[in-house]
Each structure stands twice: as C-alpha cells, then as structure tokens.
Enzyme design. Structure first.
Site, PDB file in Angstrom:
ATOM      1  N   LYS A 230       0.842  -1.199   0.000  1.00  0.00           N
ATOM      2  CA  LYS A 230       0.000   0.000   0.000  1.00  0.00           C
ATOM      3  C   LYS A 230       0.877   1.249   0.000  1.00  0.00           C
ATOM      4  CE  LYS A 230      -3.437   2.543   2.806  1.00  0.00           C
ATOM      5  NZ  LYS A 230      -4.409   2.514   3.909  1.00  0.00           N
ATOM      6  N   LYS A 242     -10.544  12.783   7.793  1.00  0.00           N
ATOM      7  CA  LYS A 242     -10.127  12.357   9.135  1.00  0.00           C
ATOM      8  C   LYS A 242     -10.148  13.556  10.090  1.00  0.00           C
ATOM      9  CE  LYS A 242      -7.048   8.525   7.854  1.00  0.00           C
ATOM     10  NZ  LYS A 242      -7.793   7.431   8.503  1.00  0.00           N
ATOM     11  N   ASP A 253       1.268   6.206   5.565  1.00  0.00           N
ATOM     12  CA  ASP A 253       0.339   5.294   4.885  1.00  0.00           C
ATOM     13  C   ASP A 253       0.940   4.690   3.611  1.00  0.00           C
ATOM     14  OD1 ASP A 253      -2.077   4.103   5.477  1.00  0.00           O
ATOM     15  OD2 ASP A 253      -3.264   5.453   4.228  1.00  0.00           O
ATOM     16  N   ASP A 312     -12.416   6.904   3.100  1.00  0.00           N
ATOM     17  CA  ASP A 312     -11.238   6.672   3.947  1.00  0.00           C
ATOM     18  C   ASP A 312     -10.804   5.201   3.934  1.00  0.00           C
ATOM     19  OD1 ASP A 312      -9.178   7.314   5.613  1.00  0.00           O
ATOM     20  OD2 ASP A 312     -10.390   7.508   7.433  1.00  0.00           O
ATOM     21  N   GLU A 314      -9.569   3.627   1.577  1.00  0.00           N
ATOM     22  CA  GLU A 314      -8.979   3.742   0.234  1.00  0.00           C
ATOM     23  C   GLU A 314      -7.910   2.694  -0.026  1.00  0.00           C
ATOM     24  OE1 GLU A 314      -7.900   5.337   2.799  1.00  0.00           O
ATOM     25  OE2 GLU A 314      -5.766   4.884   2.586  1.00  0.00           O
ATOM     26  N   ARG A 316      -7.788  -0.511   0.548  1.00  0.00           N
ATOM     27  CA  ARG A 316      -8.296  -1.737  -0.079  1.00  0.00           C
ATOM     28  C   ARG A 316      -8.651  -1.512  -1.543  1.00  0.00           C
ATOM     29  NH1 ARG A 316     -13.034  -2.160   4.286  1.00  0.00           N
ATOM     30  NH2 ARG A 316     -11.452  -1.120   5.516  1.00  0.00           N
TER      31      ARG A 316
HETATM   32  N1  BES Z   1      -4.678   4.433   6.654  1.00  0.00           N
HETATM   33  C1  BES Z   1      -5.841   4.123   7.401  1.00  0.00           C
HETATM   34  C2  BES Z   1      -5.569   3.100   8.506  1.00  0.00           C
HETATM   35  C3  BES Z   1      -4.686   3.558   9.647  1.00  0.00           C
HETATM   36  C4  BES Z   1      -5.266   4.055  10.816  1.00  0.00           C
HETATM   37  C5  BES Z   1      -3.321   3.443   9.571  1.00  0.00           C
HETATM   38  C6  BES Z   1      -4.448   4.438  11.857  1.00  0.00           C
HETATM   39  C7  BES Z   1      -2.510   3.848  10.615  1.00  0.00           C
HETATM   40  C8  BES Z   1      -3.085   4.337  11.770  1.00  0.00           C
HETATM   41  C9  BES Z   1      -6.921   3.545   6.498  1.00  0.00           C
HETATM   42  O1  BES Z   1      -6.920   3.987   5.180  1.00  0.00           O
HETATM   43  C10 BES Z   1      -8.243   3.968   7.076  1.00  0.00           C
HETATM   44  O2  BES Z   1      -8.485   5.122   7.117  1.00  0.00           O
HETATM   45  N2  BES Z   1      -9.020   2.995   7.527  1.00  0.00           N
HETATM   46  C11 BES Z   1     -10.280   3.270   8.121  1.00  0.00           C
HETATM   47  C12 BES Z   1     -11.247   2.239   7.634  1.00  0.00           C
HETATM   48  C13 BES Z   1     -12.675   2.563   7.962  1.00  0.00           C
HETATM   49  C14 BES Z   1     -13.160   3.717   7.121  1.00  0.00           C
HETATM   50  C15 BES Z   1     -13.506   1.343   7.702  1.00  0.00           C
HETATM   51  C16 BES Z   1     -10.103   3.211   9.629  1.00  0.00           C
HETATM   52  O3  BES Z   1      -9.348   2.371  10.119  1.00  0.00           O
HETATM   53  O4  BES Z   1     -10.682   4.057  10.313  1.00  0.00           O
HETATM   54 ZN    ZN Z   2      -5.050   4.614   4.468  1.00  0.00          ZN
HETATM   55 ZN    ZN Z   3      -8.013   5.817   4.936  1.00  0.00          ZN
END
Ligand code: BES
Ligand code: ZN
Ligand code: ZN
Length: 458
Positions: A230, A242, A253, A312, A314, A316
């Site tokens: 990723k 966010k 990320d 968010d 993204e 996947r």
């Molecule tokens: N990059 C984030 C995941 C992340 C969170 C990495 C904290 C490092 C620290 C990912 O793209 C994301 O935002 N995931 C969301 C998914 C949700 C929308 C289902 C999340 O974890 O809040």
């Molecule tokens: Zn992310």
């Molecule tokens: Zn995200």
C-alpha cells in the site's frame, strides 16, 4: 557498526559478565545492565545478571543500553555475551540489528543544527562463519533503514511521483539480468482499467504511479511470490475527512510500498533463488473538486464493481487493483500484501503484533518461522465469511468497500481483499499498528519478507 577481528589496545573495550563469574574487581557494579568503567585501564563491564536466567530479552536490553550510551567508541567483545541458549551468532545479529536501527545512517532529517560526530561501535568477532552471516544481517539492517527513510520523508516531498522515482533509483545500480523495474504512469494505469486505484487518485495534485519490479531468481521453480504494498503518500481520508487527532502521521500510509520495495531489493541483492515480483500502487488520498465522493461506484481491473461508502477505506481500493494486476501479469502462486490498512488492528493487537491472515496453513507456518528467525512479531487473524455480509450488501454494485458495523473492521478489510485474489494462496499483513511507533518509522516486516523469500524450498 563495524566488525573487527582483534581488539586495539588504545580503545575502550566493553565486556559482558555474569554474576557467577564476575571480574576480580572489588568495586564492580553487580546489578542487571549496570556498566562499570575503569577509565585508566580502558576497560568497561556490563552485568548480564545470573547465567541461569540469561535470555534474548536481557541481551536486547543490554545492547539497547550500550548503543544509546555509546559516547566512548566502545569495542565490544562479542563472545562475552554468549551464555545459556544465546550463541555467538545471536549476539552478533542483535548488536547489528539494534545499533543500525538506532544509529543507522541516511534516516531523514531536516534539523539544521550540526549533527554530532558519528561514533561507530566496533564488535570483535573472530569466527569466520559468524562474520559471513553477520554481513547478511548488516545488509538487511541497511534495507530496513532504506524503508524507514522513505517512511519518514514528509508528504510535501514524498508524493506519488517522487516516491516512484525514489524506488526506481533504489534499484538502478543493481546489475542483474533477472531484474526488471518499470513505472506505469496515469495513462498506462488507465489503459489497464484500474478503476479503483484511479478513483483514489482523483483528488490528487499528483499522478498515480504503479511501480512494478520483477525478479526471476529461479527459472526452474514454479513458485512466484507477488508482494503488494500500500503506497498512500498521505491519507487525509478524502471526503470522509479524518479528524485532527487521526490525520497526523498519515504520511506513513505508504509504509507497505516502502517495505515491499526494500524487501524486494534485499531478495535481489542476496541472490535469492526465488521468483518474486513487487506491485506498488502509489497515490495520496486527498480532497479537491475532482476527488471522489462517497456513493461513487467504480469498475475494478477485475471487472467487479465497488460502491464507495467510505472514501477513507482507500487502501483496499488501490490494493484490490494491484492484486488483480499481479494475477493478470505474473500469475503468482503466493500473494502477500503489506498495508497500514485499518485503525481496528491497533485495537486488536496494539503496536506490538502485525496482524497476519493466511488462506494456507503451510504458508503461515513458513511466515511464522521467518518472523521468529528475524525476531518480528506476527499474530494470526481469521478469514471468515461472516465478515463479508455487509461488504456484499450493496444495492447497486457487487461490493461496498466498507463494513460500517464497527465489528472486526480489520477482518472485513481482509475479506474484501481476498475477493480479488482468485483463490490464489494469499497472505495479508496489516501493519497499521506496527509500521510506525509514534514518531518512529519501523520498517516492519522487511526482514521477515526477505527471510520468507530466501527460505524457498522449490
Ligand atoms: N490508513 C488508514 C488506517 C490507519 C489508521 C493506519 C491508523 C494507521 C493508523 C486507512 O486507510 C483507514 O483510514 N481505515 C479506516 C477504515 C474505515 C473507514 C472502515 C479506519 O481504520 O478508520
Ligand atoms: Zn489509508
Ligand atoms: Zn483511509
């Protein structure tokens, strides 16, 4: 870290000792991890506790202390740290690992104050076999730092176009006929119909890039590993923006891409007898009038359609298309993705364990063995159909990208990705908790992935 075969009398020498056979000095400190220095004799001793209770953690604590305290240009007598079930190879590997992690060169810094003069630890080792293994450890430690340098580079520099070039440069001096590196630009990505990947790039001021590295180190083997990383250079969340406390640190990320690139380089440099490719989709996830909105529906490279119910989620999206690309172009026998994918994995496993999913028990065993050998922590997580229900509940497309139930968010993310793997053997590594330790990028899994590839039995 330098390896030397003989001590030099003019420099400070540091030795470990156990309580049972303490050096004959009246005023030596006998408490775990205490260092006594005899300045006039150019000698120092560190207490490793009792022989019986000595283990890897005590060794690691001692090394951490020595490395952080090293203002003396210590020469370290490696063999004095051998004891119980810790052999010379373990000692040397750990010294290299920890010293390079803490004092390694080329880590990103924009500090304008003058750097303190570099002090190199010297490790006295005179076992040829151990030295040759140590050189491999040193190479791998440098690659971990290469990944960490990319991770740490701030997002105003590290955008998709910069990162693609940087990864290309990492490979440019390797003359190996079995290695190919190419970078697809936006037009070429459009030609491949990577609709999910492109949807994330819509709000960006920079073009998406797909870095493709191919290494055929064993033409006789049918095994082919695809590493998918990723590469979100900054994750603002997009229109599902966010909040402040969660947006900071999102330069990390792209860790999965940096880690896969470094692992790939290690496999090539160590002449791995194995076939591996790395597919690294790079973009940021930002907002503009052109950025995708929630409710958008896109057709993936695989032909499957996805309704984006959260911009968010993204990671996947870009990974699903990268997985399809790897299958169409390389027909791998094993897919492994590395991604800072979900905040939920931090709730499950903290910043201690990488979450690991595997469709194949044997492949998981191989991964765990590699992780143990390299002293990295992984924990197996389940694939289960229950976590596909909400993902499959779109009225308008084949999938939604997000299960918004708030239950097992790391597992539904893994299940979403698995839908694109066409029943290939699949390992998914969620490093959202382990990729960076607060301020500190960790280069997690570089060592394990190299070990996994080099352990190829085919
Ligand atoms: N990059 C984030 C995941 C992340 C969170 C990495 C904290 C490092 C620290 C990912 O793209 C994301 O935002 N995931 C969301 C998914 C949700 C929308 C289902 C999340 O974890 O809040
Ligand atoms: Zn992310
Ligand atoms: Zn995200």
């Amino acid at each position: 870290m330098k390896l030397i075969s003989k001590e030099s009398k003019t420099k400070f020498i540091l030795k470990g000792f156990f309580e049972e056979n303490k050096p004959k000095n009246k005023n030596i400190l006998i408490s775990l991890n205490s260092i006594t220095e005899y300045v006039e004799k150019n000698e120092a001793f560190i207490c490793l506790g009792s022989k019986k209770s000595y283990n890897l953690n005590i060794l690691k604590d001692a090394i951490n202390k020595i490395v952080k305290l090293n203002t003396r240009n210590f020469q370290i007598d490696a063999k004095t740290f051998v004891g119980n079930n810790i052999n010379l190879e373990n000692v040397v590997n750990k010294f290299i690992d920890i010293d390079e992690y803490i004092n390694g060169e080329n880590l990103y810094s924009a500090k304008t104050s003058k750097k303190p003069e570099k002090i190199y630890l010297e490790l006295i080792v005179n076992d040829k076999e151990v030295i040759s293994k140590a050189n491999i450890t040193l190479k791998i430690a440098h690659l971990v730092n290469e990944a960490r340098r990319l991770q740490a580079t701030p997002p105003n520099i590290c955008n998709s176009e910069w990162l693609a070039k940087e990864i290309q440069t990492m490979f440019k001096d390797i003359k190996n006929p079995n290695l190919k590196v190419k970078v697809l630009n936006k037009k070429e990505i459009e030609k491949e119909k990577m609709g999910l990947f492109l949807s994330v790039n819509k709000g960006s001021a920079y073009e998406a890039r797909l870095v493709v590295v191919e290494y055929n180190g064993n033409p006789k083997s049918k095994e082919k590993i695809a590493l998918i990383g990723k590469g979100i250079t900054f994750d603002s969340g997009g229109y599902n923006l966010k909040p402040s406390q969660h947006i900071q640190g999102m330069k990390y990320d792209m860790s999965g891409a940096a880690i896969c690139a470094a692992a790939m380089k290690g496999i090539v440099e160590l002449n791995g007898k194995v076939n591996v490719c790395a597919i690294l989709p790079l973009t940021d996830n930002k907002i503009s009038s052109k950025a995708q909105t929630p409710d958008s529906i896109w057709t993936s490279m695989s032909g499957k359609t996805v309704e984006v119910n959260n911009t968010d989620a993204e990671g996947r999206l870009i990974l699903a298309d990268a997985i399809t690309y790897s299958i169409k172009k390389f027909n791998p026998t094993q897919i492994i993705d590395v991604a800072t994918l979900t905040g939920a994995i931090i709730i499950s496993l903290g910043t201690t364990f990488t979450g690991a999913w595997s469709t194949c028990d044997l492949a998981y065993e191989r991964l765990l063995k590699a992780a143990n050998k390299q002293d990295e922590l992984i924990w197996r997580m389940p694939f289960h159909e229950d976590f596909l229900k909400n993902i499959k509940a779109s009225n308008f497309a084949d999938y939604k990208n997000t299960d918004l139930s708030g239950k097992g968010g790391s597992i539904s993310a893994a299940m979403f990705l698995k839908e694109f793997t066409e029943n290939k053997k699949y390992i998914h590594l969620d490093i959202a908790g382990t990729g960076g330790d607060g301020e500190n990028p960790r280069g997690t899994m570089v060592k394990t992935l190299i070990q996994f590839a080099l352990d190829s039995k085919e």
